[in-house]
Scaffold this motif. Structure first.
Motif: not given
Length: 263
Positions: A220-221, A206-207, A212-215
């Motif tokens: 957005p967070l 999950f981390a 991946i979703l952000n980088a």
């Protein structure tokens, strides 16, 4: 500067009162205090941003018994107030909040020491059944601690803002760049401290998903946080179902074994 000093002193007293008298409803957290400082000093947006940034730094900080690693409330209030009053960015608020929170431990410990001197008096009142005097003494000590924190906040802003502004003006630009970089790193340190307590190999995927979703996808967070909530709910419901099935199977096995015994 008198108004600003009264605001900070009042928030210091309010934060301590909420902890001592209201069962700690988490008003002392940097996120709340930063927002209140910003609201009362006329810059709610910056207060929210700075409070959230400082909150991330102290996510992994917790009090164990009488051991307090840092006074997050005092650090967040002063860090946010100094940054807003001197027109500095969030990185400076972070850089100021850390050392102030560590220095403020001395105030906290001094208050606890003085209150501890009244322990025998509290025990004596309980033994005598004088509960009204017990409550009165409790409130007197509580309000006395709030008064101490009010004075610290009032005097700190009244006398310290000019000194902080002068210090920031004389710091070379290369040092300011270093402080800015440090301020950007501190939130990552806060997350690392939190993960150090909570880390489990089962959550590594999950981390990685959040990274991946952000980088790579630029999400957005807030979006990642919403996905995290959905994942947590799904996993929680699944674990609850598994526990219920396990309990059901255990009950069935116990009943069967009991029937076999009587047969």
């Amino acid at each position: 500067m008198v108004y600003e000093s009264l605001v900070v002193g009042g928030l210091m007293a309010f934060g301590l009162f909420s902890d001592k008298a209201l069962g700690d409803p988490m008003f002392r957290r940097p996120l709340v205090m930063g927002a209140l400082v910003g609201l009362l000093l006329g810059d709610l947006r910056q207060g929210l941003i700075m409070g959230a940034a400082i909150e991330v730094v102290f996510l992994g900080t917790s009090q164990i018994g009488g051991s307090l690693p840092s006074d997050t409330m005092t650090g967040s209030i002063f860090g946010t107030a100094f940054a807003i009053l001197t027109n500095q960015d969030v990185e400076i608020a972070l850089t100021l909040a850390i050392p102030i929170s560590m220095l403020a431990i001395a105030i906290n410990q001094a208050c606890l020491f003085v209150v501890g001197l009244f322990l025998d008096r509290f025990n004596s009142l309980v033994d005598k059944g004088e509960y009204k005097k017990f409550a009165t003494l409790h409130w007197v000590l509580c309000l006395a601690q709030c008064a101490v924190y009010f004075l610290v906040g009032f005097v700190g802003i009244l006398l310290g803002t000019t000194a902080i502004q002068h210090l920031l003006d004389i710091i070379p630009q290369v040092i300011m760049n270093g402080l800015t970089l440090t301020g950007q790193i501190l939130p990552a340190l806060g997350i690392a401290l939190l993960l150090n307590m909570l880390w489990d190999s089962k959550i590594a995927v999950f981390a990685l998903l959040g990274f991946i979703l952000n980088a790579y996808l630029g999400m957005p967070l807030m979006g990642i946080a919403c996905i995290g909530i959905v994942v947590a709910v799904v996993v929680g419901l699944r674990d609850k179902e598994l526990v219920e099935m396990s309990n059901s199977n255990t009950t069935s096995t116990s009943t069967t074994n009991g029937d076999d015994f009587f047969d």
